[in-house]
Design a protein around this motif. Structure first.
Motif, PDB file in Angstrom:
ATOM      1  N   ALA A 120       0.844  -1.198   0.000  1.00 58.05           N
ATOM      2  CA  ALA A 120       0.000   0.000   0.000  1.00 58.05           C
ATOM      3  C   ALA A 120       0.874   1.242   0.000  1.00 58.05           C
ATOM      4  CB  ALA A 120      -0.939   0.000   1.208  1.00 58.05           C
ATOM      5  N   GLY A 121       0.215   2.378  -0.115  1.00 58.99           N
ATOM      6  CA  GLY A 121       0.926   3.652  -0.187  1.00 58.99           C
ATOM      7  C   GLY A 121       0.457   4.374  -1.434  1.00 58.99           C
ATOM      8  N   ALA A 122      -0.047   5.591  -1.241  1.00 58.14           N
ATOM      9  CA  ALA A 122      -0.631   6.316  -2.364  1.00 58.14           C
ATOM     10  C   ALA A 122       0.371   6.477  -3.513  1.00 58.14           C
ATOM     11  CB  ALA A 122      -1.117   7.678  -1.881  1.00 58.14           C
ATOM     12  N   GLU A 123       1.622   6.810  -3.174  1.00 57.20           N
ATOM     13  CA  GLU A 123       2.597   7.105  -4.228  1.00 57.20           C
ATOM     14  C   GLU A 123       2.984   5.844  -4.980  1.00 57.20           C
ATOM     15  OE1 GLU A 123       3.163   7.560  -0.972  1.00 57.20           O
ATOM     16  OE2 GLU A 123       2.697   9.690  -0.683  1.00 57.20           O
ATOM     17  N   GLN A 174      -6.022   1.561  10.343  1.00 54.77           N
ATOM     18  CA  GLN A 174      -5.179   1.889  11.497  1.00 54.77           C
ATOM     19  C   GLN A 174      -3.745   1.855  11.029  1.00 54.77           C
ATOM     20  OE1 GLN A 174      -5.522  -0.193  15.208  1.00 54.77           O
ATOM     21  NE2 GLN A 174      -7.640  -0.695  14.712  1.00 54.77           N
ATOM     22  N   TYR A 175      -3.001   2.899  11.374  1.00 53.58           N
ATOM     23  CA  TYR A 175      -1.594   2.956  10.976  1.00 53.58           C
ATOM     24  C   TYR A 175      -0.677   2.503  12.102  1.00 53.58           C
ATOM     25  CZ  TYR A 175      -3.084   6.133   7.186  1.00 53.58           C
ATOM     26  OH  TYR A 175      -3.676   6.702   6.105  1.00 53.58           O
ATOM     27  N   HIS A 176       0.371   1.795  11.755  1.00 52.78           N
ATOM     28  CA  HIS A 176       1.499   1.553  12.661  1.00 52.78           C
ATOM     29  C   HIS A 176       2.729   2.030  11.914  1.00 52.78           C
ATOM     30  CE1 HIS A 176      -0.504  -0.953  15.824  1.00 52.78           C
ATOM     31  NE2 HIS A 176      -1.432  -0.873  14.904  1.00 52.78           N
ATOM     32  N   ARG A 177       2.830   3.335  11.796  1.00 50.74           N
ATOM     33  CA  ARG A 177       3.880   3.918  10.959  1.00 50.74           C
ATOM     34  C   ARG A 177       4.686   4.988  11.697  1.00 50.74           C
ATOM     35  NH1 ARG A 177       0.202   6.691   6.285  1.00 50.74           N
ATOM     36  NH2 ARG A 177       2.199   6.710   5.192  1.00 50.74           N
ATOM     37  N   ALA A 178       4.310   5.352  12.928  1.00 50.63           N
ATOM     38  CA  ALA A 178       5.088   6.351  13.674  1.00 50.63           C
ATOM     39  C   ALA A 178       6.482   5.775  13.912  1.00 50.63           C
ATOM     40  CB  ALA A 178       4.398   6.668  14.989  1.00 50.63           C
ATOM     41  N   HIS A 238      -5.519  14.277   1.804  1.00 42.54           N
ATOM     42  CA  HIS A 238      -5.485  14.588   3.244  1.00 42.54           C
ATOM     43  C   HIS A 238      -5.739  13.323   4.061  1.00 42.54           C
ATOM     44  CE1 HIS A 238      -5.648  16.695   6.944  1.00 42.54           C
ATOM     45  NE2 HIS A 238      -6.910  16.372   7.164  1.00 42.54           N
ATOM     46  N   ARG A 239      -4.886  13.061   5.044  1.00 42.49           N
ATOM     47  CA  ARG A 239      -5.071  11.919   5.944  1.00 42.49           C
ATOM     48  C   ARG A 239      -5.306  12.461   7.354  1.00 42.49           C
ATOM     49  NH1 ARG A 239      -5.610   9.992   1.766  1.00 42.49           N
ATOM     50  NH2 ARG A 239      -4.603   8.179   0.819  1.00 42.49           N
ATOM     51  N   ALA A 240      -6.577  12.504   7.749  1.00 42.37           N
ATOM     52  CA  ALA A 240      -6.957  13.109   9.028  1.00 42.37           C
ATOM     53  C   ALA A 240      -6.359  12.371  10.216  1.00 42.37           C
ATOM     54  CB  ALA A 240      -8.479  13.148   9.139  1.00 42.37           C
ATOM     55  N   GLY A 291      -8.492   7.193  -5.904  1.00 41.61           N
ATOM     56  CA  GLY A 291      -7.873   8.486  -6.186  1.00 41.61           C
ATOM     57  C   GLY A 291      -6.487   8.320  -6.796  1.00 41.61           C
ATOM     58  N   ASP A 292      -5.748   7.338  -6.300  1.00 47.00           N
ATOM     59  CA  ASP A 292      -4.398   7.088  -6.836  1.00 47.00           C
ATOM     60  C   ASP A 292      -4.499   6.618  -8.285  1.00 47.00           C
ATOM     61  OD1 ASP A 292      -3.692   7.584  -4.186  1.00 47.00           O
ATOM     62  OD2 ASP A 292      -3.681   5.447  -3.695  1.00 47.00           O
ATOM     63  N   ALA A 293      -5.500   5.783  -8.556  1.00 45.02           N
ATOM     64  CA  ALA A 293      -5.708   5.294  -9.922  1.00 45.02           C
ATOM     65  C   ALA A 293      -6.065   6.460 -10.844  1.00 45.02           C
ATOM     66  CB  ALA A 293      -6.822   4.252  -9.927  1.00 45.02           C
ATOM     67  N   GLY A 335      -8.639  -4.406  -3.655  1.00 46.81           N
ATOM     68  CA  GLY A 335      -7.230  -4.035  -3.527  1.00 46.81           C
ATOM     69  C   GLY A 335      -6.999  -2.599  -3.960  1.00 46.81           C
ATOM     70  N   ASP A 336      -5.905  -2.006  -3.469  1.00 47.09           N
ATOM     71  CA  ASP A 336      -5.559  -0.630  -3.831  1.00 47.09           C
ATOM     72  C   ASP A 336      -5.231  -0.527  -5.315  1.00 47.09           C
ATOM     73  OD1 ASP A 336      -5.503  -0.153  -1.069  1.00 47.09           O
ATOM     74  OD2 ASP A 336      -3.663   1.043  -1.186  1.00 47.09           O
ATOM     75  N   TRP A 337      -4.466  -1.496  -5.833  1.00 45.09           N
ATOM     76  CA  TRP A 337      -3.885  -1.358  -7.175  1.00 45.09           C
ATOM     77  C   TRP A 337      -3.939  -2.656  -7.972  1.00 45.09           C
ATOM     78  CZ3 TRP A 337      -0.140  -5.013  -7.548  1.00 45.09           C
ATOM     79  CH2 TRP A 337       0.409  -5.478  -6.334  1.00 45.09           C
TER      80      TRP A 337
HETATM   81  O1  KDG Z   1      -4.417   5.932  -1.237  1.00 43.92           O
HETATM   82  C1  KDG Z   1      -4.648   4.708  -0.663  1.00 43.92           C
HETATM   83  C2  KDG Z   1      -3.935   4.815   0.624  1.00 43.92           C
HETATM   84  O2  KDG Z   1      -4.793   5.222   1.630  1.00 43.92           O
HETATM   85  C3  KDG Z   1      -3.171   3.649   1.074  1.00 43.92           C
HETATM   86  O3  KDG Z   1      -2.556   2.898   0.077  1.00 43.92           O
HETATM   87  C4  KDG Z   1      -2.217   3.961   2.203  1.00 43.92           C
HETATM   88  O4  KDG Z   1      -0.755   5.744   1.585  1.00 43.92           O
HETATM   89  C5  KDG Z   1      -1.595   5.330   2.318  1.00 43.92           C
HETATM   90  C6  KDG Z   1      -2.056   6.191   3.410  1.00 43.92           C
HETATM   91  O5  KDG Z   1      -1.219   6.935   3.916  1.00 43.92           O
HETATM   92  O6  KDG Z   1      -3.218   6.170   3.765  1.00 43.92           O
END
Ligand code: KDG
Length: 311
Positions: free
Chosen positions: A31-34, A101-105, A165-167, A255-257, A291-293
């Motif tokens: 995952a990851g928008a970029e 839920q993120y575990h990225r800090a 934006h990621r609130a 949105g990424d697509a 899936g994202d992609w």
């Molecule tokens: O754009 C989809 C994303 O939400 C996902 O792949 C993860 O980059 C991400 C994020 O920070 O939410």
């Protein structure tokens, strides 16, 4: 040099088909928008590179394997021996509601630094893609994003800023403070309607925000309208595209697509109508496959959704 250079944090996403609190199997995904945008562009035959940091762990190895398998160049990726690859959990809480839920800090990706981006920027690209997620990750990631935008603009590489934006990561006020200056380096700004005030004055309407972005040098502002398609503001006018009529099963990554499709059209030299059509087509593939992609089309598949255009 690649057509597209994109920079950010790629994550391992652990997806659950039902509520996380109830347990059950998780499946592992990139995952990851970029990196989603990089995969979308690479599937259509353009050269795409992703730069960022991953851990020197198994998850980092997995991220790199997935990107390589999709033909995305990863020469600009650093492995961080001291920090883990970021994780996220995505639960389908109900048929209509997914939660993250993120575990990225403190992750490897969040420690992105200007030094990580010098070589990829020097190698050049036809377009640099940045999102508003990266500056939310840390002070160094914010400085690196700003540096990359400035370096690209200075080297004549157009910048696409995809607000995203990621609130869960920061407040709207903090986002506005970082993203409004960043937009001044961009040629293309992509935002949903509720994100426009993050690259302009709070409370300003769409045409006011767009006029101010044009004044600051932006050429095209794409406003995403979800199921209603998108509106493109160009210097010579406004154009609307409808979304394709498909069955939505998973909107994450749509949105990424959309961005990947727009940029692919740009690399192919299509006119604005053609770029928007390809953006809408990729968005439709993303929402109508899980899936994202994973469901994004290869070039020969672009015509599969012909006939699904809204009236
Ligand atoms: O754009 C989809 C994303 O939400 C996902 O792949 C993860 O980059 C991400 C994020 O920070 O939410």
């Amino acid at each position: 040099a690649p057509d597209l250079l994109t920079v950010g944090e790629a994550l391992v996403s652990l997806r659950s088909a039902g509520p996380l609190a109830a347990g059950g199997p998780l499946t592992m995904h990139l995952a990851g928008a970029e990196s989603n945008v990089a995969v979308g562009v690479a599937r259509l035959g353009h050269r795409a590179a992703w730069a960022g940091r991953v851990g020197a762990d198994e998850f980092g190895e997995y991220v790199l394997r997935q990107l390589r398998a999709e033909g995305v160049a990863v020469d600009g990726v650093s492995r961080d021996p001291d920090r883990p690859t970021g994780l996220m959990f995505l639960e389908r809480r109900t048929a209509d509601l997914t939660r993250v839920q993120y575990h990225r800090a403190g992750s490897a990706g969040s420690a992105l630094d200007v030094e990580d981006l010098r070589a990829p920027l020097t190698a050049g690209a036809r377009m640099l893609h940045l999102t508003g997620i990266t500056p939310a990750l840390s002070d160094t990631a914010r400085a690196a994003t700003r540096w990359a935008a400035e370096a690209a603009a200075g080297a004549g590489i157009p910048v696409c800023l995809d607000v995203n934006h990621r609130a869960r990561l920061w407040s709207r006020a903090a986002a506005r403070e970082a993203l409004t200056p960043l937009a001044g380096y961009a040629s293309i700004v992509i935002a949903s309607t509720d994100e426009l005030d993050l690259v302009g004055d709070p409370g300003a309407d769409e045409s006011t925000v767009v006029a101010e972005l044009f004044r600051r040098g932006v050429d095209t502002v794409l406003v995403k309208l979800g199921a209603d398609g998108a509106r493109a503001h160009a210097r010579d006018g406004v154009r609307h595209t409808g979304a394709l009529t498909v069955t939505a099963v998973d909107t994450v990554g749509a949105g990424d697509a959309f961005t990947a499709g727009y940029l692919s059209g740009w690399f192919d030299g299509l006119d604005l109508a053609g770029r928007l059509r390809r953006a809408a087509t990729l968005g439709a593939f993303a929402v109508s496959s899980p899936g994202d992609w994973e469901g994004l089309p290869r070039r020969a598949e672009l015509s599969l959704l012909d006939g699904h255009e809204a009236g």
